[in-house]
Design an enzyme around this catalytic site. Sequence first.
Site, mmCIF file in Angstrom:
data_model
loop_
_atom_site.group_PDB
_atom_site.id
_atom_site.type_symbol
_atom_site.label_atom_id
_atom_site.label_comp_id
_atom_site.label_asym_id
_atom_site.label_seq_id
_atom_site.Cartn_x
_atom_site.Cartn_y
_atom_site.Cartn_z
ATOM 1 N N GLN A 1 -4.381 -5.002 7.516
ATOM 2 C CA GLN A 1 -5.304 -6.052 7.071
ATOM 3 C C GLN A 1 -5.168 -7.328 7.881
ATOM 4 O O GLN A 1 -5.884 -8.284 7.635
ATOM 5 C CB GLN A 1 -5.061 -6.370 5.584
ATOM 6 C CG GLN A 1 -5.234 -5.189 4.655
ATOM 7 C CD GLN A 1 -6.679 -4.677 4.613
ATOM 8 O OE1 GLN A 1 -7.609 -5.336 5.091
ATOM 9 N NE2 GLN A 1 -6.868 -3.485 4.065
ATOM 10 N N ASP B 1 3.119 -3.831 8.385
ATOM 11 C CA ASP B 1 1.897 -3.071 8.147
ATOM 12 C C ASP B 1 0.758 -4.044 8.411
ATOM 13 O O ASP B 1 0.506 -4.959 7.624
ATOM 14 C CB ASP B 1 1.904 -2.569 6.700
ATOM 15 C CG ASP B 1 0.576 -1.940 6.299
ATOM 16 O OD1 ASP B 1 -0.403 -2.048 7.066
ATOM 17 O OD2 ASP B 1 0.518 -1.367 5.196
ATOM 18 N N LYS C 1 -10.290 -0.336 10.315
ATOM 19 C CA LYS C 1 -10.282 -1.609 9.587
ATOM 20 C C LYS C 1 -10.458 -2.789 10.533
ATOM 21 O O LYS C 1 -10.370 -3.945 10.126
ATOM 22 C CB LYS C 1 -8.968 -1.765 8.819
ATOM 23 C CG LYS C 1 -8.839 -0.802 7.643
ATOM 24 C CD LYS C 1 -7.631 -1.134 6.820
ATOM 25 C CE LYS C 1 -7.159 -0.004 5.963
ATOM 26 N NZ LYS C 1 -8.041 0.284 4.823
ATOM 27 N N CYS D 1 -4.858 1.884 -3.734
ATOM 28 C CA CYS D 1 -3.639 2.540 -3.216
ATOM 29 C C CYS D 1 -2.401 1.683 -3.435
ATOM 30 O O CYS D 1 -1.484 1.676 -2.604
ATOM 31 C CB CYS D 1 -3.765 2.887 -1.737
ATOM 32 S SG CYS D 1 -4.990 4.139 -1.407
ATOM 33 N N HIS E 1 0.863 -1.183 0.000
ATOM 34 C CA HIS E 1 0.000 0.000 0.000
ATOM 35 C C HIS E 1 0.900 1.233 0.000
ATOM 36 O O HIS E 1 2.001 1.199 0.551
ATOM 37 C CB HIS E 1 -0.832 -0.045 1.293
ATOM 38 C CG HIS E 1 -1.934 0.956 1.367
ATOM 39 N ND1 HIS E 1 -1.714 2.273 1.665
ATOM 40 C CD2 HIS E 1 -3.279 0.822 1.215
ATOM 41 C CE1 HIS E 1 -2.872 2.922 1.690
ATOM 42 N NE2 HIS E 1 -3.840 2.058 1.415
HETATM 43 C C1 LIG Z 1 -2.148 -2.715 3.780
HETATM 44 C C2 LIG Z 1 -2.572 -1.320 4.121
HETATM 45 N N1 LIG Z 1 -1.668 -0.467 4.601
HETATM 46 C C3 LIG Z 1 -1.993 0.783 4.953
HETATM 47 C C4 LIG Z 1 -3.255 1.255 4.793
HETATM 48 C C5 LIG Z 1 -3.545 2.636 5.178
HETATM 49 O O1 LIG Z 1 -4.435 2.679 6.248
HETATM 50 P P1 LIG Z 1 -4.984 4.082 6.737
HETATM 51 O O2 LIG Z 1 -5.586 4.754 5.585
HETATM 52 O O3 LIG Z 1 -5.970 3.732 7.794
HETATM 53 O O4 LIG Z 1 -3.799 4.827 7.264
HETATM 54 C C6 LIG Z 1 -4.245 0.415 4.275
HETATM 55 C C7 LIG Z 1 -5.636 0.915 4.060
HETATM 56 O O5 LIG Z 1 -6.234 0.652 3.058
HETATM 57 C C8 LIG Z 1 -3.896 -0.899 3.953
HETATM 58 O O6 LIG Z 1 -4.806 -1.754 3.488
#
Ligand SMILES: Cc1ncc(COP(=O)(O)O)c(C=O)c1O
Lengths: 447, 395
Positions: free
Chosen positions: B189, B186, B212, B356, B114
């Site tokens: 998920q 990260d 999430k 993203c 992401h």
């Molecule tokens: C794997 C991953 N990393 C980071 C993010 C970013 O999360 P946030 O927008 O809550 O900071 C997401 C959100 O879609 C994600 O799925």
Amino acid sequence: MNIDSSGGNTGVLSEPSYPDSHWEATSSALAWALEAIPLYAGHARHGDRTRIATASMDADATKCLLRELPILSKQDIRLHFPKQLLPTGFDWRAAVERNEAVLVATSGTTDERLQLLWEEGWWERQERAALCLHPAVRLVLSRDYREAVLTSPLCSGTTCHSGPTPLAERTIGNLLFLNQRGDPTYWTDSDVRTMVSELNAFEPDGLEADPAYLAELCRRARRLGLDLHQPSYVTLSYEFVSGLHRREIAKALSAPLLNLYGSTEAGVLFMECERGLLHHNHDYSHVELVPSGLFGAPTSLARVLVTQLSNRFTPLLRYDIGDLAFVEARGCDCGAGDGWVLRSIEGRLKDVTTTTRSEAVTVGELDREISQTRELAAYQVIQERDRGRWLIRWVAGDDARGTDEIEREITDRMRVLYGADAHVECRRERFIAPEPSGKYRLAMRKP
Amino acid sequence: MTPRNDFPLLERQVDGRRITYLDSASTTPKPRAVIDAVRRYYENHTANVHRGAHVLSEETTSRYEEARFSIAALVGAAPNEIVFVRNTTEAINLVAHGLGLSSEDEIVTTALEHHSNYLPWRLHARAVPLPLDEDGVPRYELLRERLTSRTKLAAVAHVSNVTGVVAPIERWIEESHARGVPVLLDASQSVSHLPVDVKALDVDFFAFSSHKMLGPSGVGALYAKADWLERFPLYQVGGGMVARHDDDRFEPREVPFRFEAGTPAIEATIGFGEAASYLRAIGMERVAEHSRRIGAEMVDSLRSIPGVRLFGASIPPERRIGLATFTLDVGDLAQRDVARLLSDGHQVIVSGGLHCAHLFHQRMTVAGTVRASSHVFNDSSDVARLAAAVREIAS
Ligand SMILES: Cc1ncc(COP(=O)(O)O)c(C=O)c1O
Ligand SMILES: [Zn+2]
């Protein structure tokens, strides 16, 4: 309190003997407070005043009069402080300015918060008197001595520190205040090292501690391989003393661990003696022990009503401290003097849980059973009445056995307490959060 | 386990038909317990934190700090290792800032990440992405050869938001640590789909968002080993993070509070703690088993539809969560349009687009994908509705 008290044992506890001086002090404190404090003046009937004025107050008359006064609650103090609880016409702000009085505030859950005025030195005098009930401590106090204090920095009796404070500012006369953090959860290894090295350098004769905090310090120091200075005595105060605390502290400190029972608002009430019983500090308060009336509880389980004898500013009459205690009917012949003797402090009335048959279980009763589980470092029982469930959250100290085996033991012990058919659920935790006051709650009921 | 009734959003109807919510990888619906916790804050406690004098402030501070214990318990951390931030993105940026990186430093990551776990490394250092295989799965086995003396961190998604594949993080952590390189996961998920024990993993940094994992938006957490937090420079400064302030100096509060300047998302954080308790009460083993099962059902039922290309499906279901990403070959229609058709014609709520993760789509040479992602409340009937709708669009 919505615990069922119908059918409870409401017998009377036979009062111990007190010296005449105690009764004189009690009746004159009453006489003065009924006259001078607006809240109480409203309670006193005309006849009472004449009786007091004509000084015909012997022990029996004093007891009678006391029993007619309403019980004072924490809520009463909140609602009536300062004006209704201070002597009429007393300029308390000026007294604070002249350093004759200090405004103290307790923190706690919503129903426990209080503000009060202390006369300068009031706490220290009665604490010293209480400590002197124990001969070994009395001996230490008869010389030059130093004491270290370990509790929540929010309020350590007379002094409040929070945030990093230089050693010099935390050393006040013969006292050293060790803790600089709100909650032991956030102690780093370097905090622990600092506290241990300050303690060891200060070499206090006595250590006064919140048992949960001291147990944690001992545990962390042990893990870091640090030895603690050995004081001559350790007093445990500020919150309920669990068997778990005693066990952990005893691994690190060989001094006697003495329960010093009181509260910010009520004063220093009882001190543990060499036989493990608690003696009344009767120069500073009169105490009524009233059977709790809780369902299934013996008469000896009592509520503690405090009438203060030397509080010139906010004297409390028949103040219900909110705790329960077991009275030792046989007294104690250790020589610590007259008055009430308690077998144990049993924790707060509001933390009483109930069995499947609605019998009361005090925090003390719970603790004596659960703390026998060797591996426990902390626990908290939540009785969820809507689900008919007793949830016990627990934290392991020494990981000798597996989770399942420990939980089997805990479950068995919970069933001994709450009933063979009680629905018990165990949940292992790494940490249990303290209350806003920085104290740990061992039991509660929901909703 | 399908505690559907706990989630009021699932009752929502569009054009007279109940929705099928399959977009939890974007953000999850909230259970009643979380909604109630937030509502209770508004109705009973509204106050600032940091222990003001009044009763409401003390109550609020208490609820807020209890949330930290609850979050810590969910991932097996100590409360002093949990920093509240706005979201995963801020958590990762905080680490990027804290490590004191320079443009010569390298961060090993993957081309599947992401943006939130990629752009911070581009900005503060040099990102070294592991390539993807033809199924869109990173060539994790190349990690060892990409670690150099310039590597300052290995940063990877615990579970990919694009493919739902669980990374082989135990090996990743072991190999990185063997080279003295710390690891960031990260966990956006993963944290609400898999049991996690950060201590057992020995991971250095673990970042996740409340929204999430069944909690409110506006708050997230960074788990970091306490000694990292002790060494990190100050992040933002202001109220709440300072213990003392005199003319000539100021002293920050202890870890983790020194990283939390300003009034936080109080009600969201309280809800976040409630969400963690909710998940723990179900039991993360059960949650994980359910997630894997729904994932397998989605892949199985989509695979047989003509024109569907799945990504990450070469990975066995034990190593995936309840998430399926695919393209549907329907002439000139963009994958975004497919998602839109699913929504408008079938009330099936899924993502369509680049999620993203632009690098992934470039590497796979696709202009976008459709992503269906489940959570505890979904069941086989949702999967059937999704498959039927996709089949209909494909026909
Ligand atoms: C794997 C991953 N990393 C980071 C993010 C970013 O999360 P946030 O927008 O809550 O900071 C997401 C959100 O879609 C994600 O799925
Ligand atoms: Zn005795």
